[in-house]
Design a protein around this motif. Sequence first.
Motif, PDB file in Angstrom:
ATOM      1  N   VAL A  48      -5.110  13.716   2.437  1.00 46.78           N
ATOM      2  CA  VAL A  48      -5.587  13.298   3.759  1.00 46.78           C
ATOM      3  C   VAL A  48      -6.780  12.359   3.585  1.00 46.78           C
ATOM      4  O   VAL A  48      -6.907  11.346   4.286  1.00 46.78           O
ATOM      5  CB  VAL A  48      -5.957  14.519   4.622  1.00 46.78           C
ATOM      6  N   GLY A  49      -7.644  12.698   2.621  1.00 55.05           N
ATOM      7  CA  GLY A  49      -8.814  11.850   2.360  1.00 55.05           C
ATOM      8  C   GLY A  49      -8.396  10.433   1.996  1.00 55.05           C
ATOM      9  O   GLY A  49      -8.983   9.455   2.472  1.00 55.05           O
ATOM     10  N   PHE A  50      -7.344  10.304   1.193  1.00 62.85           N
ATOM     11  CA  PHE A  50      -6.868   8.970   0.799  1.00 62.85           C
ATOM     12  C   PHE A  50      -6.366   8.191   2.003  1.00 62.85           C
ATOM     13  O   PHE A  50      -6.620   7.000   2.150  1.00 62.85           O
ATOM     14  CB  PHE A  50      -5.754   9.087  -0.247  1.00 62.85           C
ATOM     15  N   ALA A  51      -5.651   8.892   2.879  1.00 60.52           N
ATOM     16  CA  ALA A  51      -5.134   8.227   4.080  1.00 60.52           C
ATOM     17  C   ALA A  51      -6.308   7.654   4.870  1.00 60.52           C
ATOM     18  O   ALA A  51      -6.284   6.505   5.325  1.00 60.52           O
ATOM     19  CB  ALA A  51      -4.342   9.213   4.916  1.00 60.52           C
ATOM     20  N   LEU A  52      -7.336   8.457   5.020  1.00 63.35           N
ATOM     21  CA  LEU A  52      -8.501   8.025   5.773  1.00 63.35           C
ATOM     22  C   LEU A  52      -9.171   6.839   5.077  1.00 63.35           C
ATOM     23  O   LEU A  52      -9.567   5.852   5.716  1.00 63.35           O
ATOM     24  CB  LEU A  52      -9.455   9.219   5.865  1.00 63.35           C
ATOM     25  N   ALA A  53      -9.251   6.928   3.749  1.00 64.36           N
ATOM     26  CA  ALA A  53      -9.882   5.843   2.986  1.00 64.36           C
ATOM     27  C   ALA A  53      -9.115   4.541   3.182  1.00 64.36           C
ATOM     28  O   ALA A  53      -9.712   3.462   3.291  1.00 64.36           O
ATOM     29  CB  ALA A  53      -9.924   6.222   1.504  1.00 64.36           C
ATOM     30  N   ILE A  54      -7.795   4.635   3.268  1.00 59.95           N
ATOM     31  CA  ILE A  54      -6.993   3.425   3.419  1.00 59.95           C
ATOM     32  C   ILE A  54      -7.241   2.793   4.787  1.00 59.95           C
ATOM     33  O   ILE A  54      -7.329   1.573   4.915  1.00 59.95           O
ATOM     34  CB  ILE A  54      -5.509   3.754   3.185  1.00 59.95           C
ATOM     35  N   SER A 106      -1.723   0.648   9.749  1.00 58.17           N
ATOM     36  CA  SER A 106      -0.427   1.311   9.968  1.00 58.17           C
ATOM     37  C   SER A 106       0.010   2.056   8.723  1.00 58.17           C
ATOM     38  O   SER A 106       0.559   3.153   8.802  1.00 58.17           O
ATOM     39  CB  SER A 106       0.691   0.334  10.356  1.00 58.17           C
ATOM     40  N   LEU A 107      -0.236   1.426   7.586  1.00 63.09           N
ATOM     41  CA  LEU A 107       0.167   2.094   6.350  1.00 63.09           C
ATOM     42  C   LEU A 107      -0.650   3.374   6.160  1.00 63.09           C
ATOM     43  O   LEU A 107      -0.134   4.401   5.717  1.00 63.09           O
ATOM     44  CB  LEU A 107      -0.006   1.144   5.157  1.00 63.09           C
ATOM     45  N   GLY A 108      -1.930   3.304   6.503  1.00 66.80           N
ATOM     46  CA  GLY A 108      -2.788   4.486   6.406  1.00 66.80           C
ATOM     47  C   GLY A 108      -2.278   5.611   7.300  1.00 66.80           C
ATOM     48  O   GLY A 108      -2.263   6.777   6.920  1.00 66.80           O
ATOM     49  N   VAL A 109      -1.839   5.225   8.506  1.00 68.21           N
ATOM     50  CA  VAL A 109      -1.323   6.228   9.436  1.00 68.21           C
ATOM     51  C   VAL A 109      -0.065   6.877   8.852  1.00 68.21           C
ATOM     52  O   VAL A 109       0.109   8.102   8.910  1.00 68.21           O
ATOM     53  CB  VAL A 109      -1.024   5.595  10.810  1.00 68.21           C
ATOM     54  N   ILE A 139       0.649   7.311   5.800  1.00 67.02           N
ATOM     55  CA  ILE A 139       0.249   8.259   4.759  1.00 67.02           C
ATOM     56  C   ILE A 139      -0.337   9.527   5.374  1.00 67.02           C
ATOM     57  O   ILE A 139       0.001  10.641   4.969  1.00 67.02           O
ATOM     58  CB  ILE A 139      -0.753   7.602   3.794  1.00 67.02           C
ATOM     59  N   ALA A 140      -1.209   9.325   6.376  1.00 72.84           N
ATOM     60  CA  ALA A 140      -1.840  10.494   7.004  1.00 72.84           C
ATOM     61  C   ALA A 140      -0.780  11.427   7.567  1.00 72.84           C
ATOM     62  O   ALA A 140      -0.798  12.636   7.323  1.00 72.84           O
ATOM     63  CB  ALA A 140      -2.799  10.045   8.104  1.00 72.84           C
ATOM     64  N   VAL A 141       0.161  10.852   8.322  1.00 65.57           N
ATOM     65  CA  VAL A 141       1.212  11.674   8.913  1.00 65.57           C
ATOM     66  C   VAL A 141       2.035  12.323   7.799  1.00 65.57           C
ATOM     67  O   VAL A 141       2.371  13.505   7.866  1.00 65.57           O
ATOM     68  CB  VAL A 141       2.111  10.828   9.839  1.00 65.57           C
ATOM     69  N   GLY A 142       2.336  11.528   6.757  1.00 67.26           N
ATOM     70  CA  GLY A 142       3.117  12.046   5.634  1.00 67.26           C
ATOM     71  C   GLY A 142       2.473  13.282   5.039  1.00 67.26           C
ATOM     72  O   GLY A 142       3.135  14.306   4.833  1.00 67.26           O
ATOM     73  N   VAL A 143       1.173  13.200   4.778  1.00 70.82           N
ATOM     74  CA  VAL A 143       0.494  14.326   4.121  1.00 70.82           C
ATOM     75  C   VAL A 143       0.387  15.519   5.065  1.00 70.82           C
ATOM     76  O   VAL A 143       0.784  16.638   4.734  1.00 70.82           O
ATOM     77  CB  VAL A 143      -0.915  13.906   3.648  1.00 70.82           C
ATOM     78  N   VAL A 144      -0.142  15.247   6.251  1.00 74.56           N
ATOM     79  CA  VAL A 144      -0.420  16.358   7.164  1.00 74.56           C
ATOM     80  C   VAL A 144       0.883  17.045   7.589  1.00 74.56           C
ATOM     81  O   VAL A 144       0.991  18.271   7.573  1.00 74.56           O
ATOM     82  CB  VAL A 144      -1.200  15.845   8.394  1.00 74.56           C
ATOM     83  N   TYR A 145       1.868  16.229   7.940  1.00 74.96           N
ATOM     84  CA  TYR A 145       3.135  16.802   8.418  1.00 74.96           C
ATOM     85  C   TYR A 145       3.807  17.628   7.321  1.00 74.96           C
ATOM     86  O   TYR A 145       4.278  18.744   7.565  1.00 74.96           O
ATOM     87  CB  TYR A 145       4.064  15.676   8.876  1.00 74.96           C
ATOM     88  N   ASN A 146       3.823  17.082   6.124  1.00 70.08           N
ATOM     89  CA  ASN A 146       4.481  17.809   5.044  1.00 70.08           C
ATOM     90  C   ASN A 146       3.775  19.105   4.708  1.00 70.08           C
ATOM     91  O   ASN A 146       4.406  20.124   4.475  1.00 70.08           O
ATOM     92  CB  ASN A 146       4.616  16.921   3.806  1.00 70.08           C
TER      93      ASN A 146
END
Lengths: 244, 783
Positions: free
Chosen positions: B436-442, B660-663, B665-672
């Motif tokens: 999640v941290g990476f998604a935010l960083a992106i 958009s790419l960050g989103v 990733i965020a959804v990918g991590v959190v949802y999974n």
Amino acid sequence: MAVVVMAAEPRAEILSARGLTKVYGAGATEVRALDGVDFTLARGEILALLGPSGSGKSTLLNILGGLDTPTTGTLHHGAQELTRATDDELTRFRRDHVGFVFQFYNLVPSLTARENVQLAADLVAAPMPPEEALAVVGLGARLDHFPAQLSGGEQQRVAIARAIAKRPAMLLCDEPTGALDGKTGRLVLEALLAVNQRFGTATAIITHNAVIGAMADRVVTMRDGRIASERVNPSRTPPAALDW
Amino acid sequence: MRAIDRKLLRDLGRMRGQVITIALVLAAGVAATVTLTGTYRALGAARDDYYAAQDFPDLFVHVERAPDAVAARLATIPGVATVTPRLVEPLAAWMPGQARPATGTALSLPDDGSLRGLVLRLGRGPDPTRADEVVVLDSFATAHHLAPDDRLEVVMAGRRHRLRVTGTVLSPEYVFPVAAGVVNPSGVVVVWMPRPALAARTGADGSWNDATFTLVRGADQRAVIAAIDRALEPWGGLGAYGRDQQLSHRFVSQELEQLEVLATRVPVVFLLVAAFLLNVVLGRLIQLQREQLAVLRALGYTKAAIARHVGAFAAVIVLGGGAVGVAGGVALGRAMTQLYVRFFHFPELTFHLEADLIGLALAVSAAATLAGALAAMRRVLRLVPAEAMRTPSPARYRKGVLGLRPVARLAGPLGRMIVRELERKPLAMALSVVGVGFALAIVIIGRFSRDSLDVLLDDVMARSMREDVAVVLAKPAPIGELGWFAHAPGVLAAEPAHAVPVRLTGPRGYRDVVVTGLRPGDHLRQVLDGRGARVPIPRDGLLVSEILARRLGLAVGDRVRVERRDGDHRQLVLPIAATVDDRLGMQAYLELDALAAALGEAPQLSEVLMTIDHRQRDRLMATLAEVPAVVQVIEVSSFRDAFAAQSGDSMTFFTWLVVSLGVVIAVGVVYNNARVALSERARDLATLRVLGYRRGEVAVVLIGQLAIQVAVAVPIGLWLGWALASALMSASDPEQYRFPVVISAQTYGFAALVIGGAALATAALVRRRLDRLDLNDALKARD
């Protein structure tokens, strides 16, 4: 009414074990799950393996089926020494000769009854058609149901069909009726008996329900990792007549 | 179809939410690779092909005036392949509807009358026998709807000239049309005409004042430059320079360098995150399938067969994600290339998807998946078939592993369930948090360049260039001329500046820079240090940019050799009086009078800085347009606007892309994470419902866990964002920009909001699933 078969002449051994031990852990935490077990399974027989929890029944069955290896001792399948077999050879052995039935059925939930059976059938050159295997256990009408749509007894019978689809020489069943009520349990035992009679499949049934011993040719009782007693039944009682 | 393959298909279908989100993360990484690498290559190829086709010169030199015979001598310098002498004359053009003149250059065409080095877009070349025919730079013509046979009125060499446009051209020297401070294509005018015609208008018959050179392969550029400079010294040579100093080339190359940095670093981040996600999710999926896989082993499926089964699951994700990524990358790459077409004027700039790029994208995604799936795979291969026979035992929970015992005590049974779950799997928790941290960083990466631009515009420009208008003179004039400008209509205040081109030489090398002379009491031009504090201009030595001192190997108190690059080319030695950690370029300053004294002349001015009464702006512009000595009128505000608009466009695109790419990733991590947690705990949660807990209370257990992960991830992500931004920043050339990593509170807030939003949406999805949880199903014996 099932035919009663007399255990007359001694039959050829399919599995024979000498001095099997299985030790888990070491030192103070050492547990001897098996402690010098000599054992045979003969062609075509039904064998009941009785004993309380922790007596070593499941450990023995796992080793017999090539799911696990003993700490010491030898196990032969015909001329093949399974205790020296590699993992691949054990896989081969299971694939070609052994059918398992588990207490909790262990069906693949994403596959239908027919497909669960096919899962095993795919592994061998001349399997029993899944439809036939399911008919043997009385489920010819429920081929396309998913496990979630079947009752516990039906799931267990699918598991038996799956086990016999490979036409194995032996069936190893670990508490096949453990999760079932008496009536359903009897249906499952009927299915095992039917398989035994039709195909001559050697069948080892682990149970701690002593009543089931009456339907077997031979009853082996275990306690503390050893074989405590062994008796041969003069005749097999049909499952329908069992009372628990 | 084999049953095991059917199982694979059904598993993929059942877990489609997870499969799709992971594939999308991978697709994001692949798309970023294809877009950025493809655009970088397209731009690089467009530049290199263009330069090669048009023989873009290797060296350039400007002289005051040199006879034709000198050019022939230059051609004999070892390493020089061709010399093209030409006339170059500053010009201004008043276009209808423009409040101020477009500025630029008139250039002579080669003496053979050809359009060598130019690409004709419309019309024809000028007729050498006609004195008024010109071809015009295509970007300017397009901006003003100029077509062949149109007239163009310009001011050149102090006189008005009416010219006839015969055609429009592209020039590799003006890929990015820029004329001192003006970057707007409508404000940069360039015309080419036959040399005799231009010479007649500027009185430069039989001579030239500019030359371009191509070099033979392997020539020593520095040696050639030295030889040219020696040869042109008597003719007022301003010092030859390479492509790296050519303005258009510099802009294009800078853009390429930035793209290269983005193309090589951004996708790495994405693919690392994707690999990490695959690792976590595949690992946990396999964990969930442990018993099923063990049954397969018990049935007699080989390790290899099981590995293939699991591998096929991963392969579907790779191929699906890869295909979507390539398709998306091509679309985005086309859009991004189109963006460059708007301000880089190449004869051809198109995005091509090259086969090796697809190969690269697929290789990286396969590598990411492999890295991700490897651990999971190893676990599968270690799986003991007897696993399937074992009676299920409750998962092992411990108390207070993370020192959360006091929390657990306070939290009540549901809170305790959350805390113990986190404590049971500290590694999984840590990995999720990092994801999640990476998604935010992106998301931060996507926005921070905008923050840096704001700092450039607000800090550097607004606070150090305080004038409204800067007037550039054709050549330095006596300081007394300031009075005229001060009294021009609408001028509130006028201050002089004298820019002198010099070469500064120190122990580590030399740099060609401009020394700017400023008066001590003036305030329109200010030198600011890194903290924005004003630095006084010294009179007893030079004030230079810190980076310049460092590159020359000099410190305060050292003496630097100064060679004037115009006028009398005098050489002198000046001390370094102070250095300043400024932000832009390599600067040198000296008090105006001290500069004049050092140069042995009376004080001069080359630029006039003004504040004006904006109501009289148009009158002032009209007045200035009539002054022959004025070559350029720069309005700081329009410069800022143009700069912001131009950088803004590409930045908006990039921000949109990366966010958009960050989103994803965020959804990918959190949802999974949430889905895996849901399937792992379905039984527990169903039990709670059976005991009499309400749906909302049960949801708290799962969503609380999610919330804690996100809450812990936010500060980590903010820090990661800063670290990634620093890594990206470190790649820009410090001789041009020296920006601290600036990340505004808004950017941090935006990133946190995006991640929070993704988490909330996921929580809503999970809640819906929980509400639909079938108690019977969940409570049934295994399976």
